[in-house]
Motif scaffolding. Structure first.
Motif, PDB file in Angstrom:
ATOM      1  N   LYS A 164      17.725 -29.385  13.784  1.00  0.00           N
ATOM      2  CA  LYS A 164      16.610 -29.478  12.868  1.00  0.00           C
ATOM      3  C   LYS A 164      15.413 -28.991  13.202  1.00  0.00           C
ATOM      4  O   LYS A 164      14.464 -28.955  12.762  1.00  0.00           O
ATOM      5  CB  LYS A 164      16.833 -30.985  12.277  1.00  0.00           C
ATOM      6  CG  LYS A 164      18.002 -31.158  11.781  1.00  0.00           C
ATOM      7  CD  LYS A 164      17.947 -32.712  11.207  1.00  0.00           C
ATOM      8  CE  LYS A 164      19.242 -33.194  10.592  1.00  0.00           C
ATOM      9  NZ  LYS A 164      19.030 -34.702   9.895  1.00  0.00           N
ATOM     10  N   LYS A 165      15.291 -28.690  14.686  1.00  0.00           N
ATOM     11  CA  LYS A 165      13.895 -28.303  15.101  1.00  0.00           C
ATOM     12  C   LYS A 165      13.647 -26.697  14.672  1.00  0.00           C
ATOM     13  O   LYS A 165      14.570 -26.183  14.153  1.00  0.00           O
ATOM     14  CB  LYS A 165      13.933 -28.167  16.607  1.00  0.00           C
ATOM     15  CG  LYS A 165      13.994 -29.468  17.577  1.00  0.00           C
ATOM     16  CD  LYS A 165      13.780 -29.363  18.961  1.00  0.00           C
ATOM     17  CE  LYS A 165      14.909 -28.509  19.579  1.00  0.00           C
ATOM     18  NZ  LYS A 165      14.514 -28.520  21.181  1.00  0.00           N
ATOM     19  N   ALA A 169      13.189 -36.111  18.431  1.00  0.00           N
ATOM     20  CA  ALA A 169      12.816 -36.790  17.200  1.00  0.00           C
ATOM     21  C   ALA A 169      12.733 -38.544  17.510  1.00  0.00           C
ATOM     22  O   ALA A 169      12.027 -39.271  17.056  1.00  0.00           O
ATOM     23  CB  ALA A 169      13.823 -36.509  16.272  1.00  0.00           C
ATOM     24  N   GLY A 221      19.100 -30.074  18.958  1.00  0.00           N
ATOM     25  CA  GLY A 221      18.482 -30.331  17.886  1.00  0.00           C
ATOM     26  C   GLY A 221      18.279 -29.330  16.834  1.00  0.00           C
ATOM     27  O   GLY A 221      17.316 -28.696  16.851  1.00  0.00           O
ATOM     28  N   SER A 258      16.720 -32.568  20.968  1.00  0.00           N
ATOM     29  CA  SER A 258      15.915 -33.187  19.698  1.00  0.00           C
ATOM     30  C   SER A 258      14.975 -34.213  20.752  1.00  0.00           C
ATOM     31  O   SER A 258      15.270 -35.108  21.593  1.00  0.00           O
ATOM     32  CB  SER A 258      16.762 -33.646  18.859  1.00  0.00           C
ATOM     33  OG  SER A 258      15.903 -34.682  17.896  1.00  0.00           O
TER      34      SER A 258
END
Length: 469
Positions: free
Chosen positions: A318-319, A83, A316, A81
């Motif tokens: 959520k990517k 983020a 990650g 990630s």
């Protein structure tokens, strides 16, 4: 006509395992840096008891990625990630293939919103350079490959020097170098400190678990930086020991990082087939060697995934998308192997060494402090007649007074279990130049914690080193 790519080599050698097991590239070398400055035992002891200086300027690739798409490009080609990846931070960057197999890893530094520096072994650099050419990304890449393994006396130059100082007495040296207290730097964060008259970037890091900083800057400053480090240690009253190339690679045995998994790129269609056409016949992937007792007719049996190495912590999820995401989602629910440390039985190790002083064919020699004789190691770990694991990186720790190796085992293997490692290659050995005629030995190994060193287990920041299922 000579082959020009890995794909052409594999076309003529349909058995990639046999190709790599019989590579003539020789032992894996940590180049340029002297083998020993004191002796490798004292150098190992220094990171535990006083302070050690690692010269990391030569054995790793460096890849600069910059441009408007730099972050999107790297996020798409790594599992991590991005983020929370702000300026003056570093990450352990891990790319996988579309099939979810680990290619390698790098340490990645963010210098600007649009500029990153990655440092590590060649497979990750090669993959990213291919991906930049394969896709449509607005990025610029600058590659500084590792120094030649055998420079034959020729002058070697790099873009940057890299030094790491670590050990319990390291903070005293930092304060002297800086002319006063240094800023509080969080783990895997970067800040600026002074080294004499130079202002340099410093990463809070520690490969063997002890506190430390990694500093870097223009290679032309290397001699000056070294002189200031050594003088600062002297003024601070610290016994700073320079670490040579023999001891350097063994520090990871105590901290639990497996540095050389086989890149999972030798099979697969589509993007991977194009990659093998792109890779040169002289590339790491084409010339590297597999060593060890494990011999399979399927190259994929040597591949590992992020769950097995403890890197699932990084993924990650959520990517929107990244290379290998779909494959990793399928692996997530499986019963993956897990990473462990193997503690080798003292009597069995001595038996192997003693055979070198006896008549007849000896067991495979155990070199000290590190008996790795190939770029990737794969030794069978057995429970009765069943293979339950694979030892992937080994060496002797003077600090722990024992042989250790890192590898993976089946999920139902428990800490404390005593298993059997098959040491040496079958049939008297392969055609590698690093192999002498020998016979195999059985070595008892106890499954031990990872990291093995208590300092690394108890004091590292939350990461793959400490992550538990």
């Amino acid at each position: 006509m000579a082959n020009s790519s890995l794909s052409e080599i594999l076309g003529e050698n349909p058995d990639p395992v046999g190709l790599l097991r019989n590579s003539r590239v020789g032992v894996y070398v940590y180049p340029v840096v002297a083998a020993e400055f004191a002796n490798w035992r004292s150098e190992q002891a220094a990171w535990r008891n006083s302070a050690v200086l690692f010269d990391q300027s030569h054995h790793m690739d460096e890849l600069i990625v910059e441009g408007p798409d730099a972050e999107k490009f790297l996020a798409h080609h790594g599992i991590n990630s991005f983020a929370n990846f702000g300026l003056n931070r570093a990450k352990h960057f891990v790319p996988v293939t579309p099939n979810g197999h680990v290619i390698g890893d790098h340490i990645i530094f963010r210098e600007r919103d649009d500029k990153f520096i990655l440092v590590g072994r060649a497979p990750t650099s090669n993959w990213l350079m291919f991906c930049a050419a394969y896709g449509q990304w607005n990025v610029r890449l600058k590659h500084d490959p590792r120094s030649p393994s055998r420079p034959e006396g020729e002058r070697v130059l790099r873009t940057h020097y890299r030094y790491q100082i670590q050990g319990p007495d390291a903070p005293k040296i930092f304060e002297k170098m800086n002319g006063g207290p240094i800023p509080e730097i969080k783990f895997f964060h970067v800040d600026w400190i002074k080294v004499g008259s130079k202002k340099v970037q410093a990463l809070r890091h520690g490969m063997s678990g002890a506190p430390g900083l990694e500093i870097w800057g223009p290679y032309e400053d290397k001699a000056y930086i070294l002189s200031v480090i050594l003088e600062s240690a002297k003024e601070a009253g610290v016994d700073l020991v320079r670490c040579g190339s023999r001891a350097y690679s063994t520090n990871t045995l105590e901290s639990g990082w497996i540095p050389s998994p086989l890149p999972g790129i030798y099979t697969g269609d589509g993007m991977l087939a194009e990659y093998r056409k792109w890779l040169g016949a002289d590339s790491y992937e084409a010339t590297g060697a597999i060593g060890g007792s494990f011999v399979s007719n399927n190259i994929e049996d040597y591949y590992v995934n992020p769950f097995e190495l403890g890197y699932d912590f990084y993924i990650g999820w959520k990517k929107d998308d990244f290379v290998g995401k779909a494959a990793l989602e399928q692996m997530k629910g499986r019963k993956n192997r897990k990473k462990v440390t193997f503690e080798w039985n003292r009597e069995d190790v001595l038996k192997v060494i003693a055979s070198g002083f006896e008549d007849g064919l000896p067991y495979k020699w155990i070199d000290f402090p590190q008996p790795n004789y190939a770029s990737t190691s794969a030794d069978m770990v057995m429970k009765d007649d069943k293979m339950v694991g694979m030892s992937m990186f080994n060496g002797y720790s003077f600090n722990e007074r024992c042989m250790l190796s890192l590898g993976v085992v089946d999920q139902d293997v428990e800490e404390g279990d005593v298993l059997t490692l098959i040491w040496g290659e079958p049939d008297g050995g392969s055609r590698k130049t690093s192999i002498e005629p020998h016979r195999q030995a059985e070595i008892r190994v106890r499954v031990a914690p990872t990291p093995y060193a208590r300092e690394a287990r108890e004091n590292y920041a939350d990461s793959w080193r400490k992550r538990k299922d």
